[in-house]
Design a protein around this motif. Structure first.
Motif, mmCIF file in Angstrom:
data_model
loop_
_atom_site.group_PDB
_atom_site.id
_atom_site.type_symbol
_atom_site.label_atom_id
_atom_site.label_comp_id
_atom_site.label_asym_id
_atom_site.label_seq_id
_atom_site.Cartn_x
_atom_site.Cartn_y
_atom_site.Cartn_z
ATOM 1 N N ARG A 20 2.995 -7.914 -21.832
ATOM 2 C CA ARG A 20 2.469 -8.920 -20.897
ATOM 3 C C ARG A 20 2.513 -10.316 -21.511
ATOM 4 O O ARG A 20 2.885 -11.282 -20.844
ATOM 5 C CB ARG A 20 1.029 -8.559 -20.513
ATOM 6 N N ILE A 21 2.143 -10.413 -22.782
ATOM 7 C CA ILE A 21 2.147 -11.705 -23.461
ATOM 8 C C ILE A 21 3.547 -12.323 -23.452
ATOM 9 O O ILE A 21 3.711 -13.530 -23.272
ATOM 10 C CB ILE A 21 1.629 -11.556 -24.914
ATOM 11 N N HIS A 22 4.555 -11.463 -23.603
ATOM 12 C CA HIS A 22 5.928 -11.958 -23.645
ATOM 13 C C HIS A 22 6.562 -12.065 -22.262
ATOM 14 O O HIS A 22 7.758 -12.355 -22.155
ATOM 15 C CB HIS A 22 6.780 -11.056 -24.547
ATOM 16 N N VAL B 24 7.042 -3.111 -16.180
ATOM 17 C CA VAL B 24 6.446 -2.224 -17.192
ATOM 18 C C VAL B 24 5.832 -1.016 -16.490
ATOM 19 O O VAL B 24 5.188 -1.154 -15.440
ATOM 20 C CB VAL B 24 5.348 -2.947 -18.012
ATOM 21 N N THR B 25 6.027 0.154 -17.041
ATOM 22 C CA THR B 25 5.382 1.356 -16.506
ATOM 23 C C THR B 25 5.137 2.326 -17.664
ATOM 24 O O THR B 25 5.626 2.131 -18.777
ATOM 25 C CB THR B 25 6.239 2.034 -15.417
ATOM 26 N N PRO C 45 -2.514 -1.722 -26.262
ATOM 27 C CA PRO C 45 -2.018 -2.875 -27.024
ATOM 28 C C PRO C 45 -0.529 -3.139 -26.827
ATOM 29 O O PRO C 45 -0.096 -4.296 -26.839
ATOM 30 C CB PRO C 45 -2.334 -2.508 -28.477
ATOM 31 N N LEU C 46 0.252 -2.084 -26.600
ATOM 32 C CA LEU C 46 1.683 -2.282 -26.371
ATOM 33 C C LEU C 46 1.942 -2.904 -25.007
ATOM 34 O O LEU C 46 2.805 -3.785 -24.861
ATOM 35 C CB LEU C 46 2.423 -0.951 -26.504
ATOM 36 N N ILE D 40 10.560 -2.501 -31.675
ATOM 37 C CA ILE D 40 11.527 -2.258 -30.600
ATOM 38 C C ILE D 40 11.336 -3.303 -29.498
ATOM 39 O O ILE D 40 12.312 -3.813 -28.927
ATOM 40 C CB ILE D 40 11.371 -0.825 -30.040
ATOM 41 N N ILE D 41 10.077 -3.635 -29.194
ATOM 42 C CA ILE D 41 9.803 -4.664 -28.187
ATOM 43 C C ILE D 41 10.425 -5.993 -28.609
ATOM 44 O O ILE D 41 11.060 -6.690 -27.788
ATOM 45 C CB ILE D 41 8.284 -4.813 -27.964
#
Length: 567
Positions: A278-280, A285-286, A272-273, A246-247
Motif C-alpha cells: 500500500r505504501i508503494h 493486491v489480494t 505488514p506485507l 521480492i516486493i
C-alpha cells in the motif's frame, strides 16, 4: 503438518481443514487410499503401518515415509517420476496443488484480450523436487523459469525435469545467493511473464525453526517431520524480509510480470506485507488461504496491471457462502388450534394454520416494539422482515415490576400535592403567567410520560389484522410508530433526549418523535410454514450487532406462545 491428509491416523476421520481445500484440488473430497497405494507400489508399502483392526496409516514423523508418499502420489496421480534427497525439503502434494490452482484462478481473472497463448511463470527457489514447475507444466502446459541457489537442489531439480521429458517447458537456472527476480531476468528481457511463485524460507534462525518463541504454546506439536536445507527453511529476517525483497524487485520490474505471488507460513506476515504494498501504491493486491489437513498457509499476490481482476479472499467467500442454520421452534397442531381459539376470543382476525401462529407472533412483536413488514413467500406461508431497534425482550419482568411500582407511587404523589400549604399554592397561582402555563403544561406532560410505557403496551396489544395490508407493507409508518415508542420509552425512564448511538429524533407535526432507523440491533427474516402436521417458526439472520440477540428473541417468542396455551 500432514500435508492435507488425515494426518498420522491415515484416512480415518479426515481433518477439518480438508473441506476448505481449493475446490479443484483432487484430494479435497477423495483423499488417497493408502492401502491401495501400498498394494501397487512396493517402495511405499515398506512405510505403511497396519493396525490389528486393519487400519492403514503412515508415520509422518518419518522423513523416508513422507518422501515415499510424495513420490508415490506424484507417480500415481500425475505420472511424474521424481527423486528427492532426505536432507532437502520434501514437499506435500495437496498444499502445492492448492497453490497451482490459485495461480490458475489469477490467470483466469485476466482480460481475455491481454491473455497470451503461451503462459510463462517463474518459480523462485524451486527446490530439489521442482514440484511447482512439474505440476504446472503437466496440468496446464505452462512454461517455467525455475531458479535455485543450492547446488544439491539444482542438480536434483534438473534431473527431475529431464527424466519427465519436460525440458522444453521448464528451464532450471542456477543463480547466486540472494538472487530473486532482477538478476534472474537479466537474460530474459523480452519475455512478459504471467506470474511468479515462491515458497520462501519461513524462519529467521534455528530457534524459530524449532518453534522456540514463535509457536503458540497452546498449539499441539507438529504432526510431521521438518525437513529442508538451510537455504530452504531459513533466511535473514525470515519470510517477512524475504518477501519484502521480492516486493522491492517488483517495484523495478513492474509490468514485466502480470502477477507476483508468494506463499507465507505465518498469518502475521500478511498485514505488514500488504501495508508495504500500500505504501508503494501497488494498485492490485489480494491474498488467500491454503487449507489442508492440520496445516494452513497463506499466500499474497499483487499486480501493476490495472485491467486484471482481483479474486476475493476465500475467507470472505466462505463467510458469504457459509449457510447459516436458522433458529427454529415447532408449534404443534394442537397448540395452533388453541391459539386460533384464543385469537378469535380477543378479536384477532386469524384463521387456522400458519396465519393463526403468525397473528400471535405479530402481536408479541408489537408489544416488544419490534418493527416488521410482510414480504413475499410461498402460498400458505407467512414471512416477516424484522428490524429490532432496542432490546425489549430481556429483563421484561423486572421492567414491568418497575412500571407497577411507579404507578403505585403516583396517587401518593397527588395526595402530597393536595396537602401542600395553601399559601404556597396561592403564591404559585399569583406568579402564573403565560409562560408559567406553558411550564405547567410541560409538567403535566412529564407526568403523562411516566405512564407512557403502560399506555404503549396497551396500545400495542391491539389486534393485528391479517387483512390490513397497509400495516404490513408501509415500512415508513412502521418505522415512525416503533421509533415513537422507543423515544417515549426512553423519556419515561428519566432520560433527557437520550439517543441510541447516533439515532436522531425530531418532533413531527403530530407530536410523535421519529427516530432514525439507521441504527438497529439486528435484522432478520421470520418464516412460519407447515412442517408435516405441525408448524415451524424459523428465524434467519440478516445483519446486526450480535446473533445472540436474535436467539434471545426467538426464545422469548417461543415461551410467550407456549405460555398462552398454559393460561
Amino acid at each position: 503438518a500432514a500435508g492435507g491428509f488425515p494426518g498420522p491416523a491415515g484416512l480415518s476421520g479426515g481433518m477439518a481443514l480438508n473441506k476448505s481445500m481449493h475446490a479443484r484440488n483432487r484430494y479435497k473430497d477423495k483423499p488417497p487410499d493408502f492401502a491401495y497405494l501400498a498394494s501397487k507400489y512396493p517402495e511405499f508399502q515398506r512405510h505403511v503401518q497396519v493396525s490389528l483392526s486393519g487400519r492403514v496409516s503412515v508415520n509422518f514423523k518419518d522423513p523416508e515415509a513422507v518422501r515415499a508418499l510424495t513420490c508415490t502420489l506424484l507417480k500415481e496421480d500425475f505420472g511424474l517420476q521424481i527423486d528427492i534427497p532426505l536432507e532437502r525439503l520434501i514437499p506435500t502434494v495437496p498444499l502445492r496443488l492448492n497453490y497451482i490452482h490459485w495461480v490458475e484462478d489469477l490467470m483466469a481473472m485476466q482480460d481475455p484480450a491481454g491473455k497470451a497463448s503461451v503462459v510463462w511463470g517463474i518459480d523462485i527457489g524451486t527446490g530439489a523436487s521442482c514440484i511447482y514447475p512439474l505440476l504446472g507444466a503437466t496440468l496446464n502446459g505452462w512454461h517455467f523459469i525455475a531458479t535455485e541457489v543450492d547446488d544439491v537442489c539444482f542438480s536434483y531439480a534438473k534431473k527431475n525435469v529431464e527424466q519427465n521429458h519436460l525440458s522444453d517447458l521448464i528451464k532450471v537456472v542456477k543463480v547466486p545467493q540472494k538472487t530473486l527476480l532482477l538478476d534472474a531476468l537479466e537474460q530474459e528481457s523480452e519475455v512478459i511473464y504471467d506470474f511468479c511463485m515462491c515458497n520462501p524460507p519461513f524462519f529467521a534462525n534455528q530457534l524459530e525453526a524449532k518453534g522456540v518463541n514463535s509457536r503458540n504454546p497452546r498449539r499441539p506439536p507438529p504432526s510431521s517431520v521438518n525437513t529442508g536445507g538451510i537455504t530452504e527453511i531459513m533466511a535473514e529476517g525470515g519470510e517477512l524480509e524475504f518477501v519484502k525483497r521480492i516486493i522491492h524487485d517488483s517495484l523495478q520490474l513492474k509490468k514485466r510480470l502480470r502477477w507476483y505471488s508468494c506463499m507465507l507460513g505465518k498469518k502475521c506476515s500478511l498485514a505488514p506485507l500488504k501495508e508495504e504494498l500500500r505504501i508503494h501504491g501497488v494498485p492490485k493486491v489480494t491474498h488467500t488461504e491454503f487449507c489442508q489437513g492440520r496445516t494452513m498457509r497463506w499466500a499474497l499476490a499483487w499486480s501493476f496491471y490495472e485491467n486484471v481482476k482481483v479474486p476475493s479472499p476465500p475467507s470472505k467467500k466462505r463467510k458469504l457462502e457459509k449457510p447459516r442454520k436458522p433458529i427454529t421452534f415447532l408449534v404443534l397442531m394442537s397448540t395452533m388450534k388453541e391459539l386460533a381459539v384464543k385469537a378469535s376470543s380477543i378479536g384477532l382476525d386469524a384463521s387456522e394454520g400458519t396465519k393463526a401462529v403468525a397473528a400471535w407472533i405479530k402481536k408479541i412483536l408489537n408489544d416488544l416494539k419490534v418493527q416488521y413488514k410482510c414480504i413475499p413467500c410461498e402460498k400458505d406461508d407467512v414471512s416477516l422482515f424484522l428490524t429490532a431497534l432496542e432490546n425489549s425482550w430481556v429483563h421484561l419482568r423486572r421492567k414491568k415490576r418497575e412500571r407497577v411500582r411507579q404507578l403505585r407511587e403516583l396517587p401518593r404523589a397527588a395526595v402530597d400535592f393536595q396537602q401542600a400549604p395553601e399559601a404556597n399554592a396561592q403564591k404559585d397561582s399569583s406568579k402564573t403567567t403565560e409562560g408559567g402555563e406553558n411550564e405547567a403544561g410541560s409538567t403535566e406532560g412529564g407526568s403523562l410520560e411516566l405512564e407512557s410505557p403502560e399506555a404503549d403496551s396497551l396500545n400495542s396489544s391491539s389486534p393485528i389484522k391479517e387483512g390490513n395490508s397497509q400495516a404490513c407493507t408501509e415500512e415508513g409508518e412502521q418505522t415512525r410508530q416503533a421509533a415513537g415508542a422507543l423515544a417515549s420509552s426512553e423519556e419515561s425512564g428519566g432520560a433527557k433526549e437520550s439517543k441510541p448511538f447516533g439515532a436522531t429524533s425530531q418532533a413531527t407535526e403530530t407530536g410523535q418523535r421519529a427516530v432514525s432507523s439507521e441504527w438497529f440491533l439486528f435484522k432478520c427474516v421470520l418464516n412460519v410454514k407447515k412442517e408435516g402436521e405441525d408448524f415451524l417458526v424459523e428465524m434467519h439472520w440478516v445483519e446486526g450487532q450480535n446473533r445472540d440477540l436474535m436467539n434471545q428473541l426467538c426464545t422469548y417468542l417461543k415461551n410467550q406462545i407456549f405460555r398462552l396455551i398454559g393460561t
